[in-house]
Design a protein around this motif. Structure first.
Motif, PDB file in Angstrom:
ATOM      1  N   VAL A  98       0.856  -1.194   0.000  1.00  0.00           N
ATOM      2  CA  VAL A  98       0.000   0.000   0.000  1.00  0.00           C
ATOM      3  C   VAL A  98       0.884   1.233   0.000  1.00  0.00           C
ATOM      4  O   VAL A  98       1.799   1.360   0.831  1.00  0.00           O
ATOM      5  CB  VAL A  98      -0.938  -0.003   1.235  1.00  0.00           C
ATOM      6  CG1 VAL A  98      -1.818   1.252   1.233  1.00  0.00           C
ATOM      7  CG2 VAL A  98      -1.808  -1.268   1.237  1.00  0.00           C
ATOM      8  N   SER A  99       0.648   2.128  -0.964  1.00  0.00           N
ATOM      9  CA  SER A  99       1.470   3.339  -1.056  1.00  0.00           C
ATOM     10  C   SER A  99       0.717   4.415  -1.815  1.00  0.00           C
ATOM     11  O   SER A  99       0.210   4.156  -2.907  1.00  0.00           O
ATOM     12  CB  SER A  99       2.776   3.007  -1.785  1.00  0.00           C
ATOM     13  OG  SER A  99       3.517   4.161  -2.044  1.00  0.00           O
ATOM     14  N   GLN A 100       0.667   5.608  -1.255  1.00  0.00           N
ATOM     15  CA  GLN A 100       0.049   6.720  -1.971  1.00  0.00           C
ATOM     16  C   GLN A 100       0.829   6.974  -3.255  1.00  0.00           C
ATOM     17  O   GLN A 100       0.275   6.948  -4.341  1.00  0.00           O
ATOM     18  CB  GLN A 100       0.029   7.961  -1.050  1.00  0.00           C
ATOM     19  CG  GLN A 100      -0.749   9.158  -1.567  1.00  0.00           C
ATOM     20  CD  GLN A 100      -0.048   9.949  -2.635  1.00  0.00           C
ATOM     21  OE1 GLN A 100      -0.637  10.260  -3.668  1.00  0.00           O
ATOM     22  NE2 GLN A 100       1.222  10.272  -2.445  1.00  0.00           N
ATOM     23  N   SER A 101       2.126   7.206  -3.086  1.00  0.00           N
ATOM     24  CA  SER A 101       2.954   7.608  -4.231  1.00  0.00           C
ATOM     25  C   SER A 101       3.256   6.452  -5.174  1.00  0.00           C
ATOM     26  O   SER A 101       3.445   6.656  -6.373  1.00  0.00           O
ATOM     27  CB  SER A 101       4.278   8.188  -3.734  1.00  0.00           C
ATOM     28  OG  SER A 101       4.978   7.190  -2.995  1.00  0.00           O
ATOM     29  N   ALA A 151       1.535  15.569   4.785  1.00  0.00           N
ATOM     30  CA  ALA A 151       0.717  14.731   5.660  1.00  0.00           C
ATOM     31  C   ALA A 151      -0.360  14.053   4.832  1.00  0.00           C
ATOM     32  O   ALA A 151      -1.146  14.699   4.148  1.00  0.00           O
ATOM     33  CB  ALA A 151       0.073  15.584   6.739  1.00  0.00           C
ATOM     34  N   SER A 152      -0.377  12.758   4.905  1.00  0.00           N
ATOM     35  CA  SER A 152      -1.361  12.009   4.131  1.00  0.00           C
ATOM     36  C   SER A 152      -2.720  12.042   4.841  1.00  0.00           C
ATOM     37  O   SER A 152      -2.815  11.727   6.022  1.00  0.00           O
ATOM     38  CB  SER A 152      -0.869  10.563   3.996  1.00  0.00           C
ATOM     39  OG  SER A 152      -1.692   9.868   3.105  1.00  0.00           O
ATOM     40  N   THR A 153      -3.745  12.461   4.144  1.00  0.00           N
ATOM     41  CA  THR A 153      -5.087  12.528   4.745  1.00  0.00           C
ATOM     42  C   THR A 153      -6.097  11.769   3.891  1.00  0.00           C
ATOM     43  O   THR A 153      -6.527  10.677   4.237  1.00  0.00           O
ATOM     44  CB  THR A 153      -5.545  13.999   4.910  1.00  0.00           C
ATOM     45  OG1 THR A 153      -5.452  14.666   3.647  1.00  0.00           O
ATOM     46  CG2 THR A 153      -4.724  14.717   5.955  1.00  0.00           C
ATOM     47  N   LEU A 236       1.022   9.923  14.950  1.00  0.00           N
ATOM     48  CA  LEU A 236       1.944  10.202  13.832  1.00  0.00           C
ATOM     49  C   LEU A 236       1.650  11.578  13.222  1.00  0.00           C
ATOM     50  O   LEU A 236       2.553  12.382  12.991  1.00  0.00           O
ATOM     51  CB  LEU A 236       1.834   9.101  12.763  1.00  0.00           C
ATOM     52  CG  LEU A 236       2.654   9.295  11.482  1.00  0.00           C
ATOM     53  CD1 LEU A 236       4.149   9.345  11.782  1.00  0.00           C
ATOM     54  CD2 LEU A 236       2.392   8.181  10.472  1.00  0.00           C
ATOM     55  N   LYS A 237       0.385  11.851  12.970  1.00  0.00           N
ATOM     56  CA  LYS A 237       0.005  13.135  12.369  1.00  0.00           C
ATOM     57  C   LYS A 237       0.426  14.292  13.274  1.00  0.00           C
ATOM     58  O   LYS A 237       0.930  15.295  12.798  1.00  0.00           O
ATOM     59  CB  LYS A 237      -1.512  13.209  12.144  1.00  0.00           C
ATOM     60  CG  LYS A 237      -2.028  12.466  10.935  1.00  0.00           C
ATOM     61  CD  LYS A 237      -1.924  13.292   9.700  1.00  0.00           C
ATOM     62  CE  LYS A 237      -1.518  12.534   8.469  1.00  0.00           C
ATOM     63  NZ  LYS A 237      -1.151  11.193   8.426  1.00  0.00           N
ATOM     64  N   LEU A 238       0.180  14.145  14.580  1.00  0.00           N
ATOM     65  CA  LEU A 238       0.490  15.240  15.501  1.00  0.00           C
ATOM     66  C   LEU A 238       1.998  15.500  15.552  1.00  0.00           C
ATOM     67  O   LEU A 238       2.435  16.650  15.484  1.00  0.00           O
ATOM     68  CB  LEU A 238      -0.060  14.936  16.897  1.00  0.00           C
ATOM     69  CG  LEU A 238      -0.017  16.124  17.854  1.00  0.00           C
ATOM     70  CD1 LEU A 238      -0.988  17.222  17.422  1.00  0.00           C
ATOM     71  CD2 LEU A 238      -0.328  15.703  19.279  1.00  0.00           C
ATOM     72  N   SER A 357       7.433  12.216  -0.884  1.00  0.00           N
ATOM     73  CA  SER A 357       7.675  10.852  -1.349  1.00  0.00           C
ATOM     74  C   SER A 357       9.116  10.477  -0.955  1.00  0.00           C
ATOM     75  O   SER A 357      10.064  11.176  -1.316  1.00  0.00           O
ATOM     76  CB  SER A 357       7.477  10.829  -2.864  1.00  0.00           C
ATOM     77  OG  SER A 357       7.595   9.533  -3.339  1.00  0.00           O
ATOM     78  N   VAL A 358       9.234   9.389  -0.184  1.00  0.00           N
ATOM     79  CA  VAL A 358      10.552   9.023   0.346  1.00  0.00           C
ATOM     80  C   VAL A 358      11.176   8.007  -0.603  1.00  0.00           C
ATOM     81  O   VAL A 358      11.005   6.795  -0.452  1.00  0.00           O
ATOM     82  CB  VAL A 358      10.431   8.483   1.787  1.00  0.00           C
ATOM     83  CG1 VAL A 358      11.811   8.207   2.386  1.00  0.00           C
ATOM     84  CG2 VAL A 358       9.694   9.485   2.670  1.00  0.00           C
ATOM     85  N   THR A 359      11.917   8.524  -1.581  1.00  0.00           N
ATOM     86  CA  THR A 359      12.434   7.642  -2.625  1.00  0.00           C
ATOM     87  C   THR A 359      13.866   7.190  -2.356  1.00  0.00           C
ATOM     88  O   THR A 359      14.490   6.549  -3.181  1.00  0.00           O
ATOM     89  CB  THR A 359      12.364   8.339  -4.010  1.00  0.00           C
ATOM     90  OG1 THR A 359      12.956   9.630  -3.880  1.00  0.00           O
ATOM     91  CG2 THR A 359      10.925   8.507  -4.439  1.00  0.00           C
TER      92      THR A 359
END
Ligand code: M6R
Length: 361
Positions: A98-101, A151-153, A236-238, A357-359
């Motif tokens: 699972v990955s957004q990017s 931040a992923s929402t 994590l978000k905070l 994106s952490v590439t």
């Protein structure tokens, strides 16, 4: 391009009802969950899910669903650990990434490791022309639209919503659910976008509470069952946005250590929809209060009426079917982080030290 919002994050939070509803329309036609035929859950005895950050927390949530509803065992791992541990992958395993990017270096490397070992490589991505989508046997889009804020929402809630549909499909194919129950779950899922839309009204309360949270040095988030990963996500978000130290715990773990941290300077956010474990969560919450902890209780009106006496603050959510409550309760987690960051004056869309994106690993 921020459509009248101050930050991309605010825009992306507000977009959730629309993108979630659209994704549901895409994946559910005439009451049927429409997924490629190649995806046949009767061929698998187990699922391995791998991801990083918020996407990993979506996987942890989905583990509860897959195991409880589809009765299929699930392992979840952070990609950076999975790839170097080189775990054995037994026959009849479905591997889900699972990955957004779709470009996160560790998740991509984990996917390459699983190739040729797992029976099927499925990626759940937002960017359909990404490396992960290309290198998978099957790639399913979450249809969140472009997510700009670090931040992923909306990607998180869209990941959850697609994973819940995969769960229902798996339960149907494996004969673990009857037609009526499946239809009821689908109905409940369809209600989530409008529940999120209504819940955006809590923003003014969150803003007020966030001004107080901004003064804290440590914040704890508690949840049980599928709300445990949500507690991790809230923390994590905070951390990410406000730079306040925050930890998420399974409520039941509190007395095994973290309760030593509690005093009257530590806000404790309790994510407690009225599910089967509500009373247990409340009793953990009372243990916190007995030690002077400042509890922010997030529940529905009945939950707050039942358990809200003496708490520090409350946030009232609409009633929701407990199964998919994590999708709805992502909203207060996001808003708390957002407004705390505003109160602290930190850079909401581009927090320090972070990349979208952490590439690189
Ligand atoms: O693009 P990905 O979904 O693979 O990214 C994974 C994480 O880097 C990401 O979710 C990160 O944790 C977010 N900044 C969290 O808000």
């Amino acid at each position: 391009e921020k459509a009248g919002h101050k930050h991309f994050m605010a825009k992306e939070i507000a977009e959730q009802p629309i993108v979630l509803a659209e994704a549901m329309t895409h994946y559910v036609q005439n009451g049927e969950i429409t997924l490629p035929e190649a995806l046949d859950f009767t061929k698998f005895d187990r699922i391995t899910m791998v991801a990083c950050g918020t996407a990993y927390l979506a996987c942890l949530t989905a583990k509860y669903w897959f195991e409880q509803i589809a009765r299929i065992p699930v392992e979840v791992d952070v990609a950076s650990e999975f790839r170097y541990r080189e775990p054995p992958i037994p026959a009849r395993t479905l591997a889900i990434f699972v990955s957004q990017s779709g470009e996160t270096a560790d998740t991509l490397a984990a996917l390459h490791y699983a190739k040729g070992k797992a029976d099927m490589i499925l990626s759940v991505v937002n960017v359909t022309e990404s490396s992960m989508a290309r290198d998978s046997d099957l790639a399913l889009p979450i249809l969140a639209g472009v997510e700009v804020s670090v931040a992923s929402t909306k990607a998180f809630t869209c990941q959850l919503s697609l994973l819940s549909l995969l769960t229902l499909k798996a339960a149907q194919q494996r004969g673990k659910i009857d037609i009526g129950t499946a239809a009821k779950h689908l109905e409940n899922l369809k209600k989530i976008p409008s529940l999120i839309s209504h819940s955006l009204a809590i923003s003014s309360d969150v803003k007020k509470i966030a001004r107080k949270i901004a003064k804290a040095e440590d914040v704890l988030f508690l949840g049980r069952g599928a709300m445990f990963p949500l507690a991790l996500e809230g923390a994590l978000k905070l951390k990410e946005l406000s730079y306040i130290h925050a930890e998420g715990y399974a409520s039941g773990e509190l007395k095994h250590g973290p309760i030593a941290l509690i005093d009257n300077r530590v806000p404790v956010v309790v994510m407690a929809p009225r599910d089967a474990l509500f009373d247990k969560t409340v009793s953990n919450m009372q243990e916190v209060m007995a030690r002077g902890g400042k509890v922010l209780l997030i529940s529905d009106a009945k939950g707050i009426a039942q358990a809200g006496q003496g708490v520090w603050e409350t946030l009232t959510m609409p009633e929701v079917d407990p199964v998919f409550a994590p999708i709805l309760y992502a909203l207060p987690a996001q808003l708390l982080a957002y407004y705390t960051a505003i109160a602290k004056g930190t850079d909401v869309d581009q927090p320090r030290n972070l990349a979208k994106s952490v590439t690189v690993e």
